[in-house]
Scaffold this motif. Structure first.
Motif, mmCIF file in Angstrom:
data_model
loop_
_atom_site.group_PDB
_atom_site.id
_atom_site.type_symbol
_atom_site.label_atom_id
_atom_site.label_comp_id
_atom_site.label_asym_id
_atom_site.label_seq_id
_atom_site.Cartn_x
_atom_site.Cartn_y
_atom_site.Cartn_z
ATOM 1 N N PHE A 82 25.802 48.668 89.211
ATOM 2 C CA PHE A 82 26.054 47.253 88.925
ATOM 3 C C PHE A 82 25.208 46.780 87.747
ATOM 4 N N ALA A 83 23.964 47.261 87.664
ATOM 5 C CA ALA A 83 23.107 46.898 86.542
ATOM 6 C C ALA A 83 23.685 47.436 85.232
ATOM 7 N N VAL A 84 24.199 48.669 85.254
ATOM 8 C CA VAL A 84 24.802 49.257 84.053
ATOM 9 C C VAL A 84 26.049 48.482 83.646
ATOM 10 N N PHE A 85 26.894 48.138 84.628
ATOM 11 C CA PHE A 85 28.118 47.387 84.334
ATOM 12 C C PHE A 85 27.778 46.037 83.704
ATOM 13 N N THR A 86 26.788 45.347 84.252
ATOM 14 C CA THR A 86 26.405 44.034 83.735
ATOM 15 C C THR A 86 25.853 44.140 82.320
ATOM 16 N N ALA A 87 24.974 45.128 82.095
ATOM 17 C CA ALA A 87 24.412 45.317 80.754
ATOM 18 C C ALA A 87 25.499 45.679 79.749
ATOM 19 N N ALA A 88 26.430 46.551 80.152
ATOM 20 C CA ALA A 88 27.521 46.946 79.252
ATOM 21 C C ALA A 88 28.408 45.759 78.911
ATOM 22 N N SER A 89 28.572 44.818 79.845
ATOM 23 C CA SER A 89 29.359 43.617 79.566
ATOM 24 C C SER A 89 28.728 42.808 78.444
ATOM 25 N N GLY A 90 27.414 42.636 78.513
ATOM 26 C CA GLY A 90 26.729 41.914 77.452
ATOM 27 C C GLY A 90 26.841 42.625 76.112
ATOM 28 N N LEU A 91 26.761 43.953 76.132
ATOM 29 C CA LEU A 91 26.867 44.728 74.898
ATOM 30 C C LEU A 91 28.282 44.673 74.331
ATOM 31 N N CYS A 92 29.295 44.603 75.190
ATOM 32 C CA CYS A 92 30.669 44.417 74.712
ATOM 33 C C CYS A 92 30.795 43.109 73.946
ATOM 34 N N GLY A 93 30.216 42.055 74.497
ATOM 35 C CA GLY A 93 30.282 40.755 73.834
ATOM 36 C C GLY A 93 29.573 40.743 72.492
ATOM 37 N N ALA A 94 28.538 41.578 72.366
ATOM 38 C CA ALA A 94 27.763 41.603 71.115
ATOM 39 C C ALA A 94 28.256 42.656 70.134
ATOM 40 N N ALA A 95 29.337 43.367 70.466
ATOM 41 C CA ALA A 95 29.824 44.466 69.618
ATOM 42 C C ALA A 95 30.154 43.982 68.216
ATOM 43 N N GLY A 96 29.737 44.770 67.232
ATOM 44 C CA GLY A 96 29.986 44.389 65.845
ATOM 45 C C GLY A 96 31.154 45.107 65.213
#
Length: 476
Positions: A82-96
């Motif tokens: 769940f921690a990995v999924f949540t962190a990956a969600s934030g990284l998706c939003g910040a994708a360049g």
């Protein structure tokens, strides 16, 4: 140390939120595709990897999820994933870039592929067999509410904020559930795991990834290109080797020998074809409304949500009919309905009413609602109790493969149409969307034909016996 709280409350909460976030994330990404394309300067038809990579990675992670849960315990596995999924969600939003977004979506999929089976295993261990029937009735509600709310929520976020907030929205939910789990979720570990089937996992993972790459990129790169041919041929060879290896290993990651049971095999083939047609329509709908008709993300999201209402209605009707009618007729008739609705979809054009689209989405969901439960329940009829978890894993892999194949099929049609006279990176004309609906209708029709050949007598007898036992228990 977690604080003591009744696990009959804690486990369902974690399980419901996990399923809800996974579904919302998948649906939201589809609604956001046109905005992502505009931001990165790419045609929407070339963005299918954003959607395809998620179910592919879910399918890759599912086989190892049971071993991880046994090895590290349910609590630690769930909270880490769940921690990995949540962190990956934030990284998706910040994708360049598109490459970054696809990479973080892959990480999301891997985490979800571990989360979904392990949380369901916790559910089965927390409740007795009789209680699981009642719990399952409630569990299906968020699974259908999520697809209804996600398109509207994602559409609003895209129109008023940015497509990035479709992924950022997972952060507060994820952090809250992590805190809840750390405080209240107990350790769950029934037994030590067997030996990890590394060869089977590697062959399955690499074969699936190669095959799906070839399918999803064939229309864009060319079916005769080196990378596509390498993916298709290499993936097929590796998956064939995986089947050979898994049939010889005492404790395989994927117990392919269960497909020797005809009903299990037929229900999974039916589910794969049916889910491909249905999920293809769910992927195509937002693209048709936004790219084909020029509507906003909110108008798109508020139009596709009607599908979930149709599913929710039919699922409540199908349950009581299952023992009397049988899964063969219910699933077959449902798939005939799906095919017919998709044919009508193919007649829509730029002058069609948005309410006509919404009505068809409701009918599509109502028809597909007759496929979800019968194919799943019937698949377990001839499976021994010791093999139930392995059968559930294979069911998950088959359905995730369909979820990945669906957008790939749609993209092949759209890209091929856009490449004819308009340039490969132009938006497809309305006629291309109509053609895509026709292809999906043909797939659903094939699924219906196959469904009507299923030998479901054993499933009807078993269902009737369970119904009779419940009545006797109530009378007693």
């Amino acid at each position: 140390m977690p604080v003591r709280l009744n696990q009959r409350i804690v486990v369902p909460v974690v399980c419901v939120v996990t399923a809800f976030m996974s579904i919302v994330d998948g649906v939201g990404a589809t609604v956001a595709l046109p905005a992502i394309g505009r931001d990165f300067g790419l045609a929407t038809a070339g963005l299918d990897a954003v959607v395809v990579v998620f179910p592919v990675c879910v399918g890759l992670a599912v086989p190892v999820s049971a071993w991880l849960g046994d090895r590290f315990g349910g609590r630690r596995t769930v909270l880490t994933a769940f921690a990995v999924f949540t962190a990956a969600s934030g990284l998706c939003g910040a994708a360049g870039s598109l490459g970054e977004l696809v990479g973080w979506r892959a990480l999301q999929g891997l985490a979800a592929g571990i989360l979904l089976p392990v949380t369901h295993a916790l559910l089965y261990r927390t409740f007795s067999l009789a209680e699981q029937v009642k719990v399952s009735r409630y569990m299906i509600i968020p699974q259908q509410v999520a697809p209804a709310l996600a398109p509207m929520g994602a559409g609003w976020l895209v129109d008023h904020l940015s497509w990035r907030w479709v992924f950022y929205a997972n952060l507060p939910i994820g952090v809250t559930v992590l805190a809840f789990g750390l405080l209240f979720l107990d350790r769950h570990r029934d037994h030590l795991p067997g030996r990890l089937d590394v060869p089977g996992l590697l062959l399955t993972a690499s074969g699936t990834a190669g095959l799906m790459f070839g399918v999803s990129e064939g229309a864009e790169l060319g079916w005769g290109s080196g990378p596509v041919l390498a993916g298709l041929v290499g993936g097929a060879v590796l998956l064939t080797a995986a089947v050979v290896v898994e049939l010889r290993v005492p404790e395989p990651a994927l117990r392919f020998r269960l497909f020797a049971d005809r009903l299990f095999r037929d229900t999974n083939i039916t589910a794969f074809l049916g889910f491909t047609g249905f999920m293809g329509a769910m992927f195509l709908g937002p693209l048709f409304l936004q790219e084909g008709l020029g509507l906003s993300a909110w108008e798109s999201g508020s139009s596709t949500f009607a599908e979930a209402l149709g599913v929710l209605l039919t699922v409540q009707i199908v349950g009581p009919l299952y023992a009397r009618v049988g899964p063969r007729r219910i699933a077959g008739c449902g798939l005939v309905g799906v095919a017919l609705v998709l044919v009508v979809f193919s007649r829509l054009d730029a002058d069609s009413s948005l309410w006509a689209f919404r009505g068809l989405m409701f009918l599509l969901g109502a028809a597909m609602g007759g496929v979800f439960m019968p194919t799943t329940v019937a698949s377990f009829t001839g499976i021994r109790q010791a093999d139930v978890s392995h059968a559930a894993t294979l069911n998950s892999v088959v359905r995730q493969a369909a979820n990945a194949a669906a957008p790939a099929v749609v993209t092949v049609v759209l890209v091929s149409a856009a490449a004819v006279g308009t340039g490969a990176h132009a938006h497809p004309p309305v006629s291309a969307f109509q053609h895509a609906y026709q292809v999906l209708a043909a797939i659903a029709a094939a699924a219906a034909v196959f469904a009507f050949t299923m030998p479901d007598r054993a499933a009807r007898v078993a269902a009737a016996a369970r119904t009779a036992a419940r009545r006797e228990a109530v009378d007693a």
